[in-house]
Design a protein around this motif. Structure first.
Motif, PDB file in Angstrom:
ATOM      1  N   GLY A   1      -0.046  48.804 -42.480  1.00 14.67           N
ATOM      2  CA  GLY A   1      -0.446  48.044 -41.293  1.00 14.67           C
ATOM      3  C   GLY A   1      -1.468  46.988 -41.680  1.00 14.67           C
ATOM      4  N   HIS A   2      -2.540  47.430 -42.341  1.00 11.01           N
ATOM      5  CA  HIS A   2      -3.517  46.479 -42.900  1.00 11.01           C
ATOM      6  C   HIS A   2      -2.988  45.985 -44.250  1.00 11.01           C
ATOM      7  N   ALA A   3      -2.564  46.918 -45.087  1.00 17.84           N
ATOM      8  CA  ALA A   3      -1.895  46.598 -46.349  1.00 17.84           C
ATOM      9  C   ALA A   3      -0.702  47.552 -46.452  1.00 17.84           C
ATOM     10  N   SER A   4       0.408  47.059 -46.986  1.00 17.68           N
ATOM     11  CA  SER A   4       1.640  47.862 -46.925  1.00 17.68           C
ATOM     12  C   SER A   4       1.555  49.132 -47.774  1.00 17.68           C
ATOM     13  N   GLY A   5       0.688  49.128 -48.801  1.00 20.79           N
ATOM     14  CA  GLY A   5       0.568  50.331 -49.635  1.00 20.79           C
ATOM     15  C   GLY A   5      -0.672  51.144 -49.327  1.00 20.79           C
ATOM     16  N   HIS A   6      -1.256  50.963 -48.153  1.00 20.51           N
ATOM     17  CA  HIS A   6      -2.543  51.602 -47.851  1.00 20.51           C
ATOM     18  C   HIS A   6      -2.429  53.122 -47.779  1.00 20.51           C
ATOM     19  N   LEU A   7      -3.396  53.795 -48.416  1.00 19.23           N
ATOM     20  CA  LEU A   7      -3.467  55.258 -48.376  1.00 19.23           C
ATOM     21  C   LEU A   7      -4.780  55.721 -47.776  1.00 19.23           C
ATOM     22  N   CYS A   8      -4.746  56.858 -47.083  1.00 22.62           N
ATOM     23  CA  CYS A   8      -5.964  57.577 -46.709  1.00 22.62           C
ATOM     24  C   CYS A   8      -5.892  58.942 -47.390  1.00 22.62           C
TER      25      CYS A   8
ATOM     26  N   ASP B   1      -3.413  40.791 -41.182  1.00 25.65           N
ATOM     27  CA  ASP B   1      -3.037  39.441 -41.578  1.00 25.65           C
ATOM     28  C   ASP B   1      -1.545  39.381 -41.906  1.00 25.65           C
ATOM     29  N   PRO B   2      -0.717  38.887 -40.951  1.00 26.74           N
ATOM     30  CA  PRO B   2       0.724  38.792 -41.221  1.00 26.74           C
ATOM     31  C   PRO B   2       0.986  37.785 -42.352  1.00 26.74           C
ATOM     32  N   PRO B   3       2.074  37.888 -43.088  1.00 25.65           N
ATOM     33  CA  PRO B   3       3.194  38.800 -42.804  1.00 25.65           C
ATOM     34  C   PRO B   3       2.984  40.248 -43.288  1.00 25.65           C
TER      35      PRO B   3
ATOM     36  N   PRO C   1     -11.534  31.772 -37.108  1.00 26.66           N
ATOM     37  CA  PRO C   1     -10.534  31.748 -38.200  1.00 26.66           C
ATOM     38  C   PRO C   1      -9.978  33.150 -38.512  1.00 26.66           C
ATOM     39  N   ILE C   2     -10.839  34.156 -38.483  1.00 29.34           N
ATOM     40  CA  ILE C   2     -10.377  35.531 -38.713  1.00 29.34           C
ATOM     41  C   ILE C   2      -9.605  36.017 -37.491  1.00 29.34           C
ATOM     42  N   ALA C   3     -10.122  35.680 -36.311  1.00 31.60           N
ATOM     43  CA  ALA C   3      -9.472  36.087 -35.065  1.00 31.60           C
ATOM     44  C   ALA C   3      -8.056  35.514 -34.998  1.00 31.60           C
ATOM     45  N   GLU C   4      -7.866  34.337 -35.578  1.00 26.04           N
ATOM     46  CA  GLU C   4      -6.548  33.717 -35.539  1.00 26.04           C
ATOM     47  C   GLU C   4      -5.513  34.584 -36.259  1.00 26.04           C
ATOM     48  N   ARG C   5      -5.917  35.183 -37.390  1.00 26.32           N
ATOM     49  CA  ARG C   5      -4.967  36.038 -38.123  1.00 26.32           C
ATOM     50  C   ARG C   5      -4.625  37.269 -37.277  1.00 26.32           C
ATOM     51  N   ASN C   6      -5.635  37.846 -36.628  1.00 29.35           N
ATOM     52  CA  ASN C   6      -5.367  38.998 -35.767  1.00 29.35           C
ATOM     53  C   ASN C   6      -4.500  38.593 -34.575  1.00 29.35           C
ATOM     54  N   THR C   7      -4.714  37.365 -34.061  1.00 27.94           N
ATOM     55  CA  THR C   7      -3.921  36.885 -32.923  1.00 27.94           C
ATOM     56  C   THR C   7      -2.457  36.745 -33.319  1.00 27.94           C
ATOM     57  N   VAL C   8      -2.223  36.216 -34.509  1.00 23.72           N
ATOM     58  CA  VAL C   8      -0.837  36.099 -35.003  1.00 23.72           C
ATOM     59  C   VAL C   8      -0.204  37.487 -35.044  1.00 23.72           C
ATOM     60  N   ALA C   9      -0.973  38.481 -35.496  1.00 26.52           N
ATOM     61  CA  ALA C   9      -0.452  39.853 -35.585  1.00 26.52           C
ATOM     62  C   ALA C   9      -0.172  40.424 -34.196  1.00 26.52           C
ATOM     63  N   ILE C  10      -1.075  40.157 -33.260  1.00 22.04           N
ATOM     64  CA  ILE C  10      -0.880  40.647 -31.884  1.00 22.04           C
ATOM     65  C   ILE C  10       0.352  39.981 -31.269  1.00 22.04           C
ATOM     66  N   LEU C  11       0.488  38.655 -31.480  1.00 22.72           N
ATOM     67  CA  LEU C  11       1.634  37.934 -30.914  1.00 22.72           C
ATOM     68  C   LEU C  11       2.943  38.437 -31.513  1.00 22.72           C
ATOM     69  N   ALA C  12       2.954  38.721 -32.800  1.00 23.37           N
ATOM     70  CA  ALA C  12       4.176  39.230 -33.438  1.00 23.37           C
ATOM     71  C   ALA C  12       4.585  40.554 -32.794  1.00 23.37           C
ATOM     72  N   LYS C  13       3.580  41.399 -32.503  1.00 21.31           N
ATOM     73  CA  LYS C  13       3.859  42.675 -31.851  1.00 21.31           C
ATOM     74  C   LYS C  13       4.427  42.432 -30.444  1.00 21.31           C
ATOM     75  N   LEU C  14       3.809  41.508 -29.693  1.00 21.44           N
ATOM     76  CA  LEU C  14       4.239  41.242 -28.322  1.00 21.44           C
ATOM     77  C   LEU C  14       5.627  40.602 -28.283  1.00 21.44           C
ATOM     78  N   VAL C  15       5.911  39.765 -29.278  1.00 21.41           N
ATOM     79  CA  VAL C  15       7.254  39.150 -29.362  1.00 21.41           C
ATOM     80  C   VAL C  15       8.284  40.249 -29.612  1.00 21.41           C
ATOM     81  N   ALA C  16       7.963  41.168 -30.535  1.00 22.73           N
ATOM     82  CA  ALA C  16       8.893  42.268 -30.853  1.00 22.73           C
ATOM     83  C   ALA C  16       9.131  43.156 -29.633  1.00 22.73           C
ATOM     84  N   GLU C  17       8.127  43.237 -28.769  1.00 25.10           N
ATOM     85  CA  GLU C  17       8.242  44.060 -27.559  1.00 25.10           C
ATOM     86  C   GLU C  17       8.832  43.268 -26.378  1.00 25.10           C
TER      87      GLU C  17
END
Ligand SMILES: [Zn+2]
Length: 504
Positions: free
Chosen positions: A361-368, A392-394, A475-491
């Protein structure tokens, strides 16, 4: 959080620590002693949800109170110790006429509501004696923390015939506890401790005399200029914050050393060798006590998490483990690929089993990594307690990220150990808050979008959707906005066309 290592930023000027006093108050039991410890309220910005001894900041008014056997700043610190002890536990350690418990409770109420500690003492013919508070060490909060204290510790025997109790407020609870039992809670991960309190409990668990205890309390191991090098908030979880080029206001990435004999190192993020040496020092000190590091684990590939991996693996001769989607971008070869669900077992006096969670989600290989026994979670960049996590998409995917956050909440997670910012004793509460905030922001983006008559681009949308934060965040918010919009478009809730968006 940033992709590129842009070199080290200059270290931010450390805030000067504030004078403080704390009291290790004890009473004698049939074999050994009991101490009175407190659980701090979760919401406190310093050590929220941690366990501690009574104490607090030195007040200017504390200088006005006379002390038998001390003068100047020394006397002021003693008054702070006596006042905080009284306010937080109800124990009044001052010489003079004895008082009934109801009278003491009444005086405590008056002091807590601004009546003045000095005035109360004077009115009742009471005086603080230096001999009742034995010096028991000095601890300075490390410079990377927001709230810093230069704390003097005192050892004090509880006055006979008084009852200690905690009244709700900054403290959740407090009780008399045998130091050995308190240390068991720490080992179980149900009572997090800062270094001074851990050291105090260890010393008090082998109490023989006030003089011997005070001497040992005043000479803690692993300190530089009264600042602790070893931060083991629960047994087997060491935090080593290292200066990294990361997203402000964060300045450090927390490296973790897990285990009580076999050790795993997580996220050595500092690109600077000298900074990495701080982690090497801690590991070598643990090795001198019989520990054996096994590997370095990376939560993900971002520069502020892998900056020191080459140096660390070379210095300590350690292999590097990570998820496959991190391995192909790591600065060193990854010798073991970690997958969701597998367990990293660490042998030791307290054996540990760390379950690997793949949390993209944040990084494709992220582990906890989640401790099976205490549910403590090493959560990397899933949550920051000091800065914003950028999706930060993609590669960044908001819907995937939110599902993984929900997964952590539902485990449920115990203590939360983020890569950036202070550790939290109660992870679920913060995850809950975080998810609520993300949902609120998504609604705000949708609302901002609906307020435009025509389809709109990011340049106009972001200032409106983020009108509650400073423009420097945009500038940082813009990357999160792109991510939010991508989610809303998919929905199918938003329609995007050639860089412009409108509500569906
Ligand atoms: Zn990151």
């Amino acid at each position: 959080m940033s992709e590129a290592i842009a070199g080290l930023p200059p270290p931010p000027p450390a805030k000067p620590p504030r004078e403080a006093s704390a009291v290790i108050v004890f009473r004698r039991a049939s074999d050994g002693v009991e101490v009175f410890w407190l659980e701090r309220e979760q919401r406190l910005s310093f050590a929220g949800g941690f366990f501690a001894f009574p104490g607090g900041k030195v007040d200017a008014a504390d200088a006005q109170v006379p002390v038998e056997g001390a003068t100047g700043l020394e006397a002021q610190r003693l008054v702070t110790a006596a006042r905080e002890l009284f306010e937080e536990t109800g124990l009044l350690l001052a010489r003079g006429p004895s008082m009934s418990q109801p009278t003491l409770d009444g005086l405590r109420t008056r002091v807590l509501t601004g009546g003045g500690f000095g005035a109360m003492l004077e009115a009742h013919g009471l005086v603080v004696h230096a001999a009742d508070f034995v010096e028991a060490g000095r601890w300075v909060t490390p410079p990377y923390l927001q709230h810093r204290f230069d704390a003097r510790f005192f050892l004090a025997e509880a006055p006979a015939g008084q009852q200690a109790s905690v009244w709700p407020g900054e403290l959740t609870s407090g009780e008399w506890v045998r130091p050995e039992a308190a240390l068991e809670r720490w080992a179980a991960g149900t009572a997090l401790l800062h270094p001074p309190n851990l050291h105090a409990l260890r010393v008090m668990s082998r109490f023989s005399s006030v003089a011997a205890a005070a001497a040992e309390l005043s000479a803690p191991p692993f300190c530089d200029d009264f600042i602790a090098r070893h931060l083991e908030f629960q047994r087997g979880v060491h935090v080593v914050p290292l200066l990294t080029p990361t997203l402000p206001p964060a300045t450090h990435t927390n490296a973790y050393v897990l285990g009580t004999k076999e050790l795993l190192l997580v996220d050595p993020g500092a690109p600077d060798d000298a900074e990495c040496e701080k982690l090497v020092t801690v590991v070598r000190e643990l090795m001198a006590e019989g520990c054996a590091p096994q590997a370095i684990v990376l939560t993900h590939h971002h520069g502020d998490h892998v900056g020191g991996v080459k140096y660390l693996s070379a210095q300590l001769g350690l292999p590097v483990w990570a998820h496959a989607l991190t391995a192909d971008r790591a600065p060193v070869p990854v010798s073991r690929l970690l997958n969701d669900g597998e367990v990293l077992a660490l042998d030791g006096p307290l054996p540990m089993r760390w379950r690997v969670l793949h949390t993209p989600g944040h990084a494709s290989g992220h582990l906890c990594l989640v401790d099976e026994r205490s549910s403590a979670g090493i959560v990397g960049d899933m949550v920051s307690t000091v800065s914003t996590i950028v999706i930060d998409p993609p590669e960044g995917d908001m819907a995937v990220y939110l599902r993984q956050l929900e997964r952590l909440r539902e485990l449920p997670l115990g203590a939360l150990y983020p890569a950036h910012g202070p550790v939290l004793a109660h992870g679920v509460a913060r995850l809950e808050e975080y998810l609520t905030h993300r949902a609120w922001r998504e609604a705000k983006v949708l609302e901002a979008l609906g307020s435009f008559a025509l389809p709109v681009g990011l340049d106009a949308l972001v200032p409106r959707a983020y009108d509650d934060v400073g423009a420097f965040i945009w500038p940082i918010a813009e990357r999160n906005t792109v991510a939010i919009l991508a989610k809303l478009v998919a929905e199918h809730r938003v329609i995007g066309l050639e860089g412009k968006y409108r509500v569906a």
